[in-house]
Design an enzyme around this catalytic site. Structure first.
Site, mmCIF file in Angstrom:
data_model
loop_
_atom_site.group_PDB
_atom_site.id
_atom_site.type_symbol
_atom_site.label_atom_id
_atom_site.label_comp_id
_atom_site.label_asym_id
_atom_site.label_seq_id
_atom_site.Cartn_x
_atom_site.Cartn_y
_atom_site.Cartn_z
ATOM 1 N N GLY A 176 -5.256 -8.087 10.095
ATOM 2 C CA GLY A 176 -3.903 -8.492 10.444
ATOM 3 C C GLY A 176 -3.800 -8.774 11.932
ATOM 4 O O GLY A 176 -4.441 -9.692 12.462
ATOM 5 N N SER B 149 -8.223 -4.349 10.013
ATOM 6 C CA SER B 149 -8.432 -5.272 11.146
ATOM 7 C C SER B 149 -8.115 -6.734 10.841
ATOM 8 O O SER B 149 -8.209 -7.575 11.727
ATOM 9 C CB SER B 149 -9.853 -5.169 11.721
ATOM 10 O OG SER B 149 -10.011 -3.969 12.436
ATOM 11 N N ILE C 62 0.804 -1.219 0.000
ATOM 12 C CA ILE C 62 0.000 0.000 0.000
ATOM 13 C C ILE C 62 0.839 1.272 0.000
ATOM 14 O O ILE C 62 0.402 2.299 -0.497
ATOM 15 C CB ILE C 62 -1.022 -0.015 1.158
ATOM 16 C CG1 ILE C 62 -2.148 0.977 0.873
ATOM 17 C CG2 ILE C 62 -0.329 0.219 2.501
ATOM 18 C CD1 ILE C 62 -3.394 0.740 1.675
ATOM 19 N N GLY D 192 2.641 -3.625 11.342
ATOM 20 C CA GLY D 192 1.854 -3.909 10.148
ATOM 21 C C GLY D 192 1.760 -2.736 9.194
ATOM 22 O O GLY D 192 2.744 -2.043 8.938
ATOM 23 N N VAL D 193 0.557 -2.514 8.659
ATOM 24 C CA VAL D 193 0.316 -1.423 7.709
ATOM 25 C C VAL D 193 0.687 -0.082 8.340
ATOM 26 O O VAL D 193 1.331 0.760 7.707
ATOM 27 C CB VAL D 193 -1.166 -1.419 7.247
ATOM 28 C CG1 VAL D 193 -1.499 -0.163 6.455
ATOM 29 C CG2 VAL D 193 -1.471 -2.662 6.424
ATOM 30 N N ASP D 194 0.303 0.112 9.588
ATOM 31 C CA ASP D 194 0.568 1.366 10.292
ATOM 32 C C ASP D 194 2.061 1.676 10.313
ATOM 33 O O ASP D 194 2.489 2.774 9.952
ATOM 34 C CB ASP D 194 0.005 1.266 11.710
ATOM 35 C CG ASP D 194 -0.087 2.590 12.438
ATOM 36 O OD1 ASP D 194 -0.052 3.656 11.791
ATOM 37 O OD2 ASP D 194 -0.218 2.562 13.675
ATOM 38 N N TYR E 17 -5.139 -7.398 14.355
ATOM 39 C CA TYR E 17 -6.387 -7.282 15.111
ATOM 40 C C TYR E 17 -7.268 -8.519 14.972
ATOM 41 O O TYR E 17 -8.337 -8.594 15.550
ATOM 42 C CB TYR E 17 -7.142 -6.017 14.725
ATOM 43 C CG TYR E 17 -6.539 -4.741 15.308
ATOM 44 C CD1 TYR E 17 -5.290 -4.734 15.932
ATOM 45 C CD2 TYR E 17 -7.217 -3.546 15.244
ATOM 46 C CE1 TYR E 17 -4.752 -3.579 16.466
ATOM 47 C CE2 TYR E 17 -6.687 -2.378 15.782
ATOM 48 C CZ TYR E 17 -5.455 -2.400 16.384
ATOM 49 O OH TYR E 17 -4.935 -1.252 16.923
ATOM 50 N N ASN F 217 -3.516 2.521 14.887
ATOM 51 C CA ASN F 217 -3.972 2.266 16.248
ATOM 52 C C ASN F 217 -4.469 3.595 16.811
ATOM 53 O O ASN F 217 -4.239 4.649 16.229
ATOM 54 C CB ASN F 217 -2.899 1.593 17.106
ATOM 55 C CG ASN F 217 -1.685 2.466 17.309
ATOM 56 O OD1 ASN F 217 -1.789 3.624 17.691
ATOM 57 N ND2 ASN F 217 -0.507 1.909 17.056
#
Length: 171
Positions: free
Chosen positions: A126, A124, A13, A34-36, A128, A26
């Site tokens: 991943g 969510s 991404i 992760g993505v964050d 989560y 978060n």
């Protein structure tokens, strides 16, 4: 307003050339895994600085689950990052509603920005723990039903299993 065209791509991404990239953030807005973490690392310090400004102002308590807010995209090819906080699977009886809200509220923010192309991860799904097929169903149904000025929503999916789960939903 109309409904956006929905597509899926396998990829990272942070490389998406769109107006806005959605970050599965978060609630602290200060980066994570992760993505964050990938978005914060690739976007550079400008994203963290913008998130710190949000925390110093209207989001002093953090961003609530299901809500979205935008910042600069820093060094990403996108113009903006739309941060949304997905629910942890099983942590709340209204989890599916909150997950759907992530997509709706992100599109609302995109409309406010004037974004026409938006890239979403599988929010969510991943760390989560949301089951991938259900996460894909909620994402595709919600985005498909939401009136928006966004013309293209691209689900950018990192792994083969995520790509296949979204393929099943998109037909």
């Amino acid at each position: 307003m109309a409904k956006a065209t929905l597509t899926r791509v396998r990829g990272n991404i942070v490389e998406a050339e769109v107006d806005a990239v959605v970050n599965a953030a978060n609630s602290s807005l200060l980066g994570g895994g992760g993505v964050d973490g990938a978005i914060h690392r690739a976007g550079g310090p400008e994203i963290l600085a913008a998130c710190r400004e949000l925390r110093a102002g209207p989001y002093a308590e953090g961003l609530r689950t299901g809500r979205a807010v935008a910042t600069t995209a820093g060094r990403l090819p996108a113009r903006w990052v739309i941060h949304t906080v997905g629910p942890v699977h099983g942590a709340d009886a209204d989890g599916a509603l909150l997950l759907a809200s992530c997509y709706r509220d992100s599109l609302r923010v995109a409309d406010e920005l004037g974004a026409r192309t938006v890239a979403f991860p599988a929010v969510s799904a991943g760390a989560y723990g949301w089951p991938l097929r259900d996460a894909a169903r909620i994402a595709v149904e919600t985005v498909g039903e939401t009136e928006t000025a966004v013309t293209e929503v691209r689900f950018v999916l990192f792994g083969e299993s995520a790509y296949e789960a979204f393929a099943e939903q998109l037909g």
